[in-house]
Design a protein around this motif. Structure first.
Motif, PDB file in Angstrom:
ATOM      1  N   ALA A  25      31.497  30.328  36.342  1.00  0.00           N
ATOM      2  CA  ALA A  25      32.876  30.732  36.628  1.00  0.00           C
ATOM      3  C   ALA A  25      33.050  31.304  38.028  1.00  0.00           C
ATOM      4  CB  ALA A  25      33.344  31.753  35.592  1.00  0.00           C
ATOM      5  N   ILE A  26      31.992  31.853  38.605  1.00  0.00           N
ATOM      6  CA  ILE A  26      32.115  32.589  39.867  1.00  0.00           C
ATOM      7  C   ILE A  26      32.737  31.762  40.996  1.00  0.00           C
ATOM      8  CG2 ILE A  26      30.754  33.619  41.749  1.00  0.00           C
ATOM      9  CD1 ILE A  26      29.050  34.970  39.597  1.00  0.00           C
ATOM     10  N   PRO A  27      32.308  30.515  41.248  1.00  0.00           N
ATOM     11  CA  PRO A  27      32.950  29.748  42.336  1.00  0.00           C
ATOM     12  C   PRO A  27      34.453  29.578  42.139  1.00  0.00           C
ATOM     13  CG  PRO A  27      30.895  28.695  41.666  1.00  0.00           C
ATOM     14  CD  PRO A  27      31.181  29.759  40.652  1.00  0.00           C
ATOM     15  N   GLY A  28      34.869  29.363  40.904  1.00  0.00           N
ATOM     16  CA  GLY A  28      36.302  29.224  40.631  1.00  0.00           C
ATOM     17  C   GLY A  28      37.056  30.518  40.864  1.00  0.00           C
ATOM     18  N   VAL A  29      36.448  31.647  40.492  1.00  0.00           N
ATOM     19  CA  VAL A  29      37.078  32.953  40.733  1.00  0.00           C
ATOM     20  C   VAL A  29      37.254  33.175  42.223  1.00  0.00           C
ATOM     21  CG1 VAL A  29      36.809  35.453  40.487  1.00  0.00           C
ATOM     22  CG2 VAL A  29      36.185  33.942  38.597  1.00  0.00           C
ATOM     23  N   GLU A  30      36.228  32.852  42.994  1.00  0.00           N
ATOM     24  CA  GLU A  30      36.291  33.017  44.444  1.00  0.00           C
ATOM     25  C   GLU A  30      37.365  32.133  45.060  1.00  0.00           C
ATOM     26  OE1 GLU A  30      31.665  34.306  45.370  1.00  0.00           O
ATOM     27  OE2 GLU A  30      32.194  32.178  45.268  1.00  0.00           O
ATOM     28  N   ALA A  31      37.661  31.002  44.389  1.00  0.00           N
ATOM     29  CA  ALA A  31      38.702  30.095  44.880  1.00  0.00           C
ATOM     30  C   ALA A  31      40.091  30.449  44.355  1.00  0.00           C
ATOM     31  CB  ALA A  31      38.357  28.658  44.494  1.00  0.00           C
ATOM     32  N   GLY A  32      40.168  31.483  43.503  1.00  0.00           N
ATOM     33  CA  GLY A  32      41.468  31.911  42.991  1.00  0.00           C
ATOM     34  C   GLY A  32      41.912  31.220  41.722  1.00  0.00           C
ATOM     35  N   ASP A  33      40.995  30.567  41.002  1.00  0.00           N
ATOM     36  CA  ASP A  33      41.356  29.855  39.778  1.00  0.00           C
ATOM     37  C   ASP A  33      41.552  30.837  38.624  1.00  0.00           C
ATOM     38  OD1 ASP A  33      41.590  27.358  38.137  1.00  0.00           O
ATOM     39  OD2 ASP A  33      39.844  28.243  37.150  1.00  0.00           O
ATOM     40  N   VAL A  34      42.693  30.749  37.957  1.00  0.00           N
ATOM     41  CA  VAL A  34      43.052  31.697  36.897  1.00  0.00           C
ATOM     42  C   VAL A  34      42.131  31.564  35.691  1.00  0.00           C
ATOM     43  CG1 VAL A  34      44.852  32.356  35.259  1.00  0.00           C
ATOM     44  CG2 VAL A  34      45.460  31.808  37.626  1.00  0.00           C
ATOM     45  N   GLU A  35      41.868  30.336  35.247  1.00  0.00           N
ATOM     46  CA  GLU A  35      41.036  30.133  34.059  1.00  0.00           C
ATOM     47  C   GLU A  35      39.604  30.594  34.309  1.00  0.00           C
ATOM     48  OE1 GLU A  35      39.718  29.326  30.314  1.00  0.00           O
ATOM     49  OE2 GLU A  35      41.774  29.527  31.066  1.00  0.00           O
ATOM     50  N   SER A  36      39.099  30.402  35.518  1.00  0.00           N
ATOM     51  CA  SER A  36      37.745  30.861  35.848  1.00  0.00           C
ATOM     52  C   SER A  36      37.652  32.381  35.756  1.00  0.00           C
ATOM     53  CB  SER A  36      37.349  30.400  37.252  1.00  0.00           C
ATOM     54  OG  SER A  36      37.246  28.996  37.313  1.00  0.00           O
ATOM     55  N   LEU A  37      38.697  33.065  36.204  1.00  0.00           N
ATOM     56  CA  LEU A  37      38.714  34.521  36.110  1.00  0.00           C
ATOM     57  C   LEU A  37      38.715  34.954  34.647  1.00  0.00           C
ATOM     58  CD1 LEU A  37      38.921  37.344  37.281  1.00  0.00           C
ATOM     59  CD2 LEU A  37      41.400  37.015  37.511  1.00  0.00           C
ATOM     60  N   HIS A  38      39.471  34.252  33.818  1.00  0.00           N
ATOM     61  CA  HIS A  38      39.493  34.564  32.387  1.00  0.00           C
ATOM     62  C   HIS A  38      38.103  34.389  31.782  1.00  0.00           C
ATOM     63  CE1 HIS A  38      40.639  34.752  28.220  1.00  0.00           C
ATOM     64  NE2 HIS A  38      40.243  33.510  28.017  1.00  0.00           N
ATOM     65  N   GLN A  39      37.442  33.279  32.103  1.00  0.00           N
ATOM     66  CA  GLN A  39      36.104  33.027  31.565  1.00  0.00           C
ATOM     67  C   GLN A  39      35.098  34.060  32.063  1.00  0.00           C
ATOM     68  OE1 GLN A  39      35.188  30.912  29.185  1.00  0.00           O
ATOM     69  NE2 GLN A  39      37.343  30.362  29.004  1.00  0.00           N
ATOM     70  N   LEU A  40      35.229  34.459  33.303  1.00  0.00           N
ATOM     71  CA  LEU A  40      34.338  35.482  33.848  1.00  0.00           C
ATOM     72  C   LEU A  40      34.484  36.779  33.066  1.00  0.00           C
ATOM     73  CD1 LEU A  40      32.383  36.404  36.157  1.00  0.00           C
ATOM     74  CD2 LEU A  40      34.430  37.160  37.379  1.00  0.00           C
ATOM     75  N   ARG A  41      35.714  37.233  32.878  1.00  0.00           N
ATOM     76  CA  ARG A  41      35.939  38.502  32.191  1.00  0.00           C
ATOM     77  C   ARG A  41      35.481  38.448  30.740  1.00  0.00           C
ATOM     78  NH1 ARG A  41      41.203  40.696  31.722  1.00  0.00           N
ATOM     79  NH2 ARG A  41      40.140  42.689  31.474  1.00  0.00           N
ATOM     80  N   VAL A  42      35.797  37.355  30.043  1.00  0.00           N
ATOM     81  CA  VAL A  42      35.414  37.229  28.641  1.00  0.00           C
ATOM     82  C   VAL A  42      33.896  37.282  28.490  1.00  0.00           C
ATOM     83  CG1 VAL A  42      35.282  35.602  26.713  1.00  0.00           C
ATOM     84  CG2 VAL A  42      37.463  36.009  27.841  1.00  0.00           C
ATOM     85  N   ASN A  43      33.193  36.567  29.355  1.00  0.00           N
ATOM     86  CA  ASN A  43      31.741  36.512  29.213  1.00  0.00           C
ATOM     87  C   ASN A  43      31.050  37.783  29.697  1.00  0.00           C
ATOM     88  OD1 ASN A  43      30.770  33.770  28.117  1.00  0.00           O
ATOM     89  ND2 ASN A  43      32.443  33.233  29.496  1.00  0.00           N
ATOM     90  N   ILE A  44      31.664  38.514  30.609  1.00  0.00           N
ATOM     91  CA  ILE A  44      31.134  39.840  30.951  1.00  0.00           C
ATOM     92  C   ILE A  44      31.223  40.746  29.735  1.00  0.00           C
ATOM     93  CG2 ILE A  44      31.562  41.945  32.285  1.00  0.00           C
ATOM     94  CD1 ILE A  44      32.455  40.164  34.599  1.00  0.00           C
ATOM     95  N   ARG A  45      32.356  40.731  29.058  1.00  0.00           N
ATOM     96  CA  ARG A  45      32.526  41.581  27.878  1.00  0.00           C
ATOM     97  C   ARG A  45      31.562  41.179  26.765  1.00  0.00           C
ATOM     98  NH1 ARG A  45      38.314  40.984  29.027  1.00  0.00           N
ATOM     99  NH2 ARG A  45      38.451  39.449  27.365  1.00  0.00           N
ATOM    100  N   ARG A  46      31.412  39.881  26.563  1.00  0.00           N
ATOM    101  CA  ARG A  46      30.487  39.409  25.530  1.00  0.00           C
ATOM    102  C   ARG A  46      29.041  39.793  25.872  1.00  0.00           C
ATOM    103  NH1 ARG A  46      32.416  35.662  21.838  1.00  0.00           N
ATOM    104  NH2 ARG A  46      34.527  34.854  22.205  1.00  0.00           N
ATOM    105  N   LEU A  47      28.706  39.690  27.137  1.00  0.00           N
ATOM    106  CA  LEU A  47      27.351  40.033  27.563  1.00  0.00           C
ATOM    107  C   LEU A  47      27.073  41.520  27.368  1.00  0.00           C
ATOM    108  CD1 LEU A  47      24.671  39.221  28.800  1.00  0.00           C
ATOM    109  CD2 LEU A  47      25.732  39.343  31.074  1.00  0.00           C
ATOM    110  N   ARG A  48      28.031  42.353  27.713  1.00  0.00           N
ATOM    111  CA  ARG A  48      27.861  43.796  27.520  1.00  0.00           C
ATOM    112  C   ARG A  48      27.728  44.140  26.035  1.00  0.00           C
ATOM    113  NH1 ARG A  48      32.019  47.489  30.350  1.00  0.00           N
ATOM    114  NH2 ARG A  48      30.433  49.016  29.769  1.00  0.00           N
ATOM    115  N   ASN A  49      28.496  43.446  25.191  1.00  0.00           N
ATOM    116  CA  ASN A  49      28.379  43.676  23.752  1.00  0.00           C
ATOM    117  C   ASN A  49      27.011  43.229  23.243  1.00  0.00           C
ATOM    118  OD1 ASN A  49      30.052  44.462  21.249  1.00  0.00           O
ATOM    119  ND2 ASN A  49      29.152  42.512  20.644  1.00  0.00           N
TER     120      ASN A  49
END
Length: 302
Positions: A25-49
Motif C-alpha cells: 500500500a505504501i507506494p499508493g499512499v505516497e501517490a495520494g491514492d485513497v484506497e491505498s491509505l485505507h488499506q495501510l490504516r486497516v493493516n496497521i491496526r490488524r498488525l497491532r492487534n
C-alpha cells in the motif's frame, strides 16, 4: 501437525500477511491514492492487534519497539483518512446538484479541504520514509518465521480463548451506553472495542471451523454500523466548521449547510436504530456468551 508448525502458521497468518499488505500500500499512499491509505490504516491496526494476541511468543523489547513505530504511523495517517471520506462525500453531493450557487460553495469548500489534504500527505510521506520503520517490516518477518517461542497445541487454544473472551468482555462492557445515541464518544469507543474483537476472531479463525463465522459476522456488523455512525457524526462537525470558515457566505451557503446537516442527521439516526435493534437481538440470543462457550469447547476438549 507439529506444535512449532502450528505456532508459525498462526503467527504468519496474523502478522506477515499484514506486513506485506502494508508494504504493497505504501507506494499508493505516497501517490495520494485513497484506497491505498485505507488499506495501510486497516493493516496497521490488524498488525497491532496481532502483536497483542501473540505478545507472549515474541521478545518483549522487540514487540514494544514495533508497536511504538506502528502507533506513530497510525497517528500520522488517521487524519488523512477521515478527511478523504469527507471529501468523497462532499464531492459526491456536488455531482448531484445543478444549482450554480451550491456548486460554487462546494467547489470552494473542496479547494480548502484538498489543500489541507496536501499538507497531511506531506506529513504521511515523512512518516513512511523513516528508515527505522522499514527495519520494522523486516524484523517482524524474520521473527515471525524463525524467532517465535513455540507453544503447545493446548496452550495455543487456551491463549485464543483468553484473548477472544477478553475482547468480548471489552465490547459488552459498553452495553450500558448503547441505548444513548447522544453519547457519541462512548459509541466511538464501543466501535473500537468491536473492531478489536473482530480482528481477534479473524486472526484466530485458522484454529476453528465455520461455526465461528456466525459470531464473526455479527461482530463485523456492529463494527460497520458504529463506523458509519461515527462518520456521519464527524461529517456533521466538519460541516459546522465549514459554515464558520468557508469562503461561501450568505443565504445560499446557509441553505446548503442546513440541507446537508439535515440529511446527515437523518442518516445518522437511521443507522443508530439499525445498530441498536441488532444489539438488542444479540443480547436476547446470548451471542457473546455463545461465542465464548464455542471457543472454550475447543480448548476444553483437548
Amino acid at each position: 501437525m507439529k506444535d512449532k508448525t502450528l505456532t508459525r502458521q498462526l503467527t504468519e497468518q496474523c502478522l506477515l500477511k499484514h506486513v506485506k499488505r502494508i508494504e504493497k500500500a505504501i507506494p499508493g499512499v505516497e501517490a495520494g491514492d485513497v484506497e491505498s491509505l485505507h488499506q495501510l490504516r486497516v493493516n496497521i491496526r490488524r498488525l497491532r492487534n496481532a502483536l497483542w494476541i501473540w505478545k507472549d511468543v515474541f521478545p518483549r523489547k522487540r514487540r514494544e519497539a514495533w508497536n511504538d513505530q506502528l502507533r506513530k504511523l497510525a497517528g500520522a495517517t488517521s487524519a488523512g483518512r477521515d478527511l478523504d471520506v469527507f471529501v468523497i462525500f462532499l464531492d459526491g453531493y456536488r455531482t448531484r446538484t445543478d444549482r450554480k450557487e451550491q456548486l460554487e460553495i462546494l467547489e470552494e469548500a473542496l479547494f480548502v479541504l484538498n489543500d489541507k489534504k496536501k499538507r497531511l500527505q506531506r506529513r504521511m510521506g515523512d512518516a513512511l520514509a523513516k528508515k527505522k520503520l522499514k527495519r520494522v517490516w523486516r524484523d517482524i518477518e524474520n521473527y515471525s518465521r524463525d524467532g517465535v517461542r513455540d507453544l503447545g497445541e493446548t496452550d495455543i487454544y487456551k491463549l485464543a480463548y483468553k484473548k477472544i473472551k477478553k475482547r468480548a468482555v471489552g465490547l459488552v462492557e459498553f452495553d450500558g451506553i448503547a441505548q444513548y445515541p447522544e453519547k457519541v464518544n462512548d459509541l466511538h469507543n464501543m466501535r473500537i472495542a468491536a473492531k478489536h474483537l473482530r480482528y481477534t476472531l479473524e486472526g484466530l479463525s485458522l484454529l476453528y471451523d465455520e461455526g465461528l463465522d456466525v459470531f464473526s459476522d455479527s461482530v463485523l456488523t456492529f463494527h460497520r454500523q458504529l463506523g458509519v455512525f461515527h462518520d456521519y457524526d464527524l461529517w456533521l462537525r466538519e460541516i459546522m466548521i465549514l459554515e464558520q470558515r468557508s469562503p461561501g457566505k450568505g443565504k445560499a451557503a446557509r441553505n446548503l449547510w442546513k440541507l446537508l446537516k439535515g440529511y446527515l442527521q437523518k442518516e445518522k439516526e437511521t443507522v443508530y436504530i439499525q445498530f441498536f435493534e441488532r444489539w438488542q437481538q444479540a443480547k436476547e440470543q446470548r451471542t457473546f456468551e455463545n461465542m465464548c462457550e464455542y471457543v472454550y469447547a475447543w480448548f476444553g476438549g483437548l
